[in-house]
Design a protein around this motif. Structure first.
Motif, PDB file in Angstrom:
ATOM      1  N   ARG A   4       1.815  15.227   0.998  1.00  0.00           N
ATOM      2  CA  ARG A   4       1.675  13.943   1.670  1.00  0.00           C
ATOM      3  C   ARG A   4       2.014  14.016   3.159  1.00  0.00           C
ATOM      4  O   ARG A   4       1.979  13.000   3.848  1.00  0.00           O
ATOM      5  CB  ARG A   4       2.561  12.902   0.975  1.00  0.00           C
ATOM      6  N   GLY A   5       2.378  15.192   3.650  1.00  0.00           N
ATOM      7  CA  GLY A   5       2.712  15.337   5.057  1.00  0.00           C
ATOM      8  C   GLY A   5       4.069  14.795   5.422  1.00  0.00           C
ATOM      9  O   GLY A   5       4.358  14.552   6.607  1.00  0.00           O
ATOM     10  N   ILE A   6       4.944  14.619   4.444  1.00  0.00           N
ATOM     11  CA  ILE A   6       6.279  14.071   4.687  1.00  0.00           C
ATOM     12  C   ILE A   6       7.227  15.193   5.084  1.00  0.00           C
ATOM     13  O   ILE A   6       7.353  16.200   4.385  1.00  0.00           O
ATOM     14  CB  ILE A   6       6.806  13.345   3.436  1.00  0.00           C
ATOM     15  N   THR A   7       7.899  15.020   6.214  1.00  0.00           N
ATOM     16  CA  THR A   7       8.829  16.042   6.706  1.00  0.00           C
ATOM     17  C   THR A   7      10.279  15.553   6.747  1.00  0.00           C
ATOM     18  O   THR A   7      11.188  16.357   6.980  1.00  0.00           O
ATOM     19  CB  THR A   7       8.425  16.496   8.123  1.00  0.00           C
ATOM     20  N   GLU A   8      10.489  14.268   6.540  1.00  0.00           N
ATOM     21  CA  GLU A   8      11.846  13.706   6.589  1.00  0.00           C
ATOM     22  C   GLU A   8      11.959  12.614   5.540  1.00  0.00           C
ATOM     23  O   GLU A   8      11.052  11.780   5.407  1.00  0.00           O
ATOM     24  CB  GLU A   8      12.138  13.127   7.976  1.00  0.00           C
ATOM     25  N   VAL A   9      13.060  12.620   4.808  1.00  0.00           N
ATOM     26  CA  VAL A   9      13.329  11.573   3.814  1.00  0.00           C
ATOM     27  C   VAL A   9      14.638  10.901   4.170  1.00  0.00           C
ATOM     28  O   VAL A   9      15.651  11.576   4.405  1.00  0.00           O
ATOM     29  CB  VAL A   9      13.390  12.143   2.385  1.00  0.00           C
ATOM     30  N   VAL A  62      -0.401  10.801  10.059  1.00  0.00           N
ATOM     31  CA  VAL A  62       0.414  10.933   8.850  1.00  0.00           C
ATOM     32  C   VAL A  62       1.757  10.237   9.050  1.00  0.00           C
ATOM     33  O   VAL A  62       2.353  10.305  10.129  1.00  0.00           O
ATOM     34  CB  VAL A  62       0.629  12.425   8.521  1.00  0.00           C
ATOM     35  N   ARG A  63       2.228   9.561   8.018  1.00  0.00           N
ATOM     36  CA  ARG A  63       3.568   8.972   8.035  1.00  0.00           C
ATOM     37  C   ARG A  63       4.547  10.052   7.579  1.00  0.00           C
ATOM     38  O   ARG A  63       4.708  10.305   6.385  1.00  0.00           O
ATOM     39  CB  ARG A  63       3.631   7.756   7.126  1.00  0.00           C
ATOM     40  N   ALA A  64       5.179  10.692   8.532  1.00  0.00           N
ATOM     41  CA  ALA A  64       5.983  11.880   8.232  1.00  0.00           C
ATOM     42  C   ALA A  64       7.378  11.539   7.710  1.00  0.00           C
ATOM     43  O   ALA A  64       8.027  12.377   7.090  1.00  0.00           O
ATOM     44  CB  ALA A  64       6.108  12.747   9.480  1.00  0.00           C
ATOM     45  N   ILE A 120       0.841  -1.203   0.000  1.00  0.00           N
ATOM     46  CA  ILE A 120       0.000   0.000   0.000  1.00  0.00           C
ATOM     47  C   ILE A 120       0.873   1.249   0.000  1.00  0.00           C
ATOM     48  O   ILE A 120       0.665   2.179  -0.800  1.00  0.00           O
ATOM     49  CB  ILE A 120      -0.954  -0.010   1.207  1.00  0.00           C
ATOM     50  N   GLU A 121       1.866   1.279   0.879  1.00  0.00           N
ATOM     51  CA  GLU A 121       2.735   2.445   0.947  1.00  0.00           C
ATOM     52  C   GLU A 121       3.584   2.589  -0.317  1.00  0.00           C
ATOM     53  O   GLU A 121       3.810   3.709  -0.803  1.00  0.00           O
ATOM     54  CB  GLU A 121       3.619   2.371   2.192  1.00  0.00           C
ATOM     55  N   LEU A 122       4.054   1.481  -0.857  1.00  0.00           N
ATOM     56  CA  LEU A 122       4.814   1.532  -2.109  1.00  0.00           C
ATOM     57  C   LEU A 122       3.953   2.101  -3.228  1.00  0.00           C
ATOM     58  O   LEU A 122       4.408   2.934  -4.024  1.00  0.00           O
ATOM     59  CB  LEU A 122       5.319   0.135  -2.463  1.00  0.00           C
ATOM     60  N   ALA A 168       6.697   5.860   5.196  1.00  0.00           N
ATOM     61  CA  ALA A 168       6.060   6.041   3.904  1.00  0.00           C
ATOM     62  C   ALA A 168       7.115   5.749   2.836  1.00  0.00           C
ATOM     63  O   ALA A 168       8.266   5.418   3.147  1.00  0.00           O
ATOM     64  CB  ALA A 168       5.522   7.460   3.778  1.00  0.00           C
ATOM     65  N   VAL A 169       6.731   5.865   1.566  1.00  0.00           N
ATOM     66  CA  VAL A 169       7.665   5.649   0.460  1.00  0.00           C
ATOM     67  C   VAL A 169       7.543   6.828  -0.493  1.00  0.00           C
ATOM     68  O   VAL A 169       6.436   7.280  -0.810  1.00  0.00           O
ATOM     69  CB  VAL A 169       7.361   4.338  -0.293  1.00  0.00           C
TER      70      VAL A 169
END
Length: 434
Positions: free
Chosen positions: A422-427, A364-366, A259-261, A406-407
């Motif tokens: 997507r609410g992503i704050t860190e990669v 959210v998956r940040a 799902i995340e992929l 997340a991906v």
């Protein structure tokens, strides 16, 4: 290891990100008498009894499988009686409070191929590129969709069940095509569904070669961008359970991982994802552990945003009176042949009851793990996402450590607008994961 507890989502202020949804719980309907061959001896009373047992689990929908050669035995003959029986099944489901999603081109089911005679041997023509075959498929899908279009409980059509397996190895006799040909075929089939039943939930479904197999003509981008939702088929007999064990994080979270992929490839940051097939295959998941695996799988996927629903494979066991199925196919049901609830069925029923009427909006998956597949369109290096691949193992390691990764595609990993949507704050990168 998951202990069987289902934790309700915490109360929280509405965060930025995906809209709240109400998750659907259903089953892929496998008739208890005669399997999908029941269309040859269609018995509405037997179907009704099966649907009663599914509804008793508290499920809200079924996915239904006409057998393509029985419904369209000649390119210019779509049997009216067969279509009437499909509508009768949908009406019987409605009487029991069940919505119905219908697959069209069956296609392939439980290791058996079901292709009409007008596509094979002396009439061998490509399923994907022959003009006459494609026109026949379009008319068939339009006909099924139109027959059900006025039924309120009709969700929509899936083009077919894992039709991508006919395009590439390991199929013993594939109709090989290019990525561009696969995309054009999918667009035509989805358009035919829409013409028959405008505005319904029409989509396509692929087995996991679309996500995992380098060079496969059906791609992750097609899966995540064409149709009304992304369909995920998450089977752990693909090497996951063999490599990581029945209680490994990679096994229990395999469906959540897919799902995340899938979300990494989507153009819409909140595109719905339908976990359309997932099950507990023995002996990799022994029967005495099926309920625990079921609970763990559902707990993991319910921690994923934008989940449309879960449709377990399958409703009823395959009868031992039928020969030549792979051994694992006989015991995948939530119910036995005589319609008794199995432990996995009880687990699904319990979790469905806990979520009935509730809004689903997990935190959210940040943090996202970046995946480099060589570009989204072709994904020439998508095997890094497969069990044993470097990206797969890095994601599983993060999940096992308690993270909720997340991906994000590598080419989007420094795109502030995409990350923010997507609410992503860190990669983090694969080489950052010990």
């Amino acid at each position: 290891m998951y202990d069987g507890t289902v934790v309700a989502p915490p109360a929280q202020a509405a965060p930025p990100g995906p809209p709240a949804r109400r998750v659907r719980f259903g089953a892929n309907y496998t008739p208890s008498r005669g399997w999908f061959h029941h269309w040859l001896d269609f018995d509405l009373d037997e179907v009704g009894a099966d649907l009663d047992s599914i509804a008793a689990l508290g499920l809200d929908h079924v996915r239904v499988f006409p057998l393509w050669p029985l419904f369209q035995p000649n390119r210019s003959l779509i049997r009216p009686r067969a279509v009437e029986q499909l509508v009768a099944l949908a009406d019987a489901a409605a009487e029991r409070g069940l919505d119905v999603a219908v697959d069209g081109l069956q296609g392939h089911l439980s290791s058996f191929d079901f292709l009409p005679a007008w596509t094979g041997t002396w009439h061998r023509r490509s399923l994907f590129t022959d003009p006459d075959v494609v026109a026949g498929q379009e008319e068939y899908l339009r006909t099924l969709a139109a027959a059900l279009a006025d039924r309120p409980n009709f969700l929509g059509l899936t083009v077919g069940n894992e039709v991508n397996q006919f395009s590439d190895a390991p199929h013993p006799d594939p109709d090989r095509i290019t990525r561009e040909q696969a995309g054009r075929w999918l667009q035509r089939m989805l358009a035919a569904c829409e013409q028959g039943a405008p505005g319904r939930f029409h989509l396509h479904a692929a087995y996991d070669a679309a996500w995992y197999r380098d060079g496969h003509p059906f791609t992750a981008a097609q899966a995540a961008r064409l149709g009304a939702a992304t369909a995920v088929h998450a089977w752990v007999f693909n090497g996951t359970a063999q490599r990581y064990g029945r209680t490994g994080t990679a096994t229990e979270q395999h469906a959540a991982y897919l799902i995340e992929l899938s979300k990494a490839f989507a153009a819409d940051p909140h595109r719905p994802v339908w976990l359309q097939e997932v099950g507990a295959p023995a002996p990799l998941i022994p029967p005495e552990h099926a309920a625990a695996f079921t609970g763990a799988t559902l707990a993991a996927v319910l921690d994923c945003a934008d989940l449309w629903g879960v449709t377990w494979w399958c409703s009823h066991d395959v009868s031992r009176e039928l020969a030549d199925f792979p051994e694992l196919e006989y015991g995948l049901g939530l119910l036995t042949n005589d319609r008794r609830t199995k432990p996995a069925g009880a687990a699904v029923a319990r979790i469905a009851a806990q979520w009935r009427g509730r809004e689903h909006r997990p935190p959210v998956r940040a943090t996202a793990l970046a995946v480099d597949v060589g570009g989204a369109e072709d994904a020439p290096r998508r095997s890094v996402c497969a069990p044993g691949g470097a990206f797969f193992e890095a994601w599983a390691a993060l999940a096992a450590a308690g993270a909720r990764p997340a991906v994000v595609l590598a080419e989007r990993a420094e795109d502030p607008a995409h990350l923010s949507s997507r609410g992503i704050t860190e990669v983090v990168r694969v080489h950052d994961v010990a």
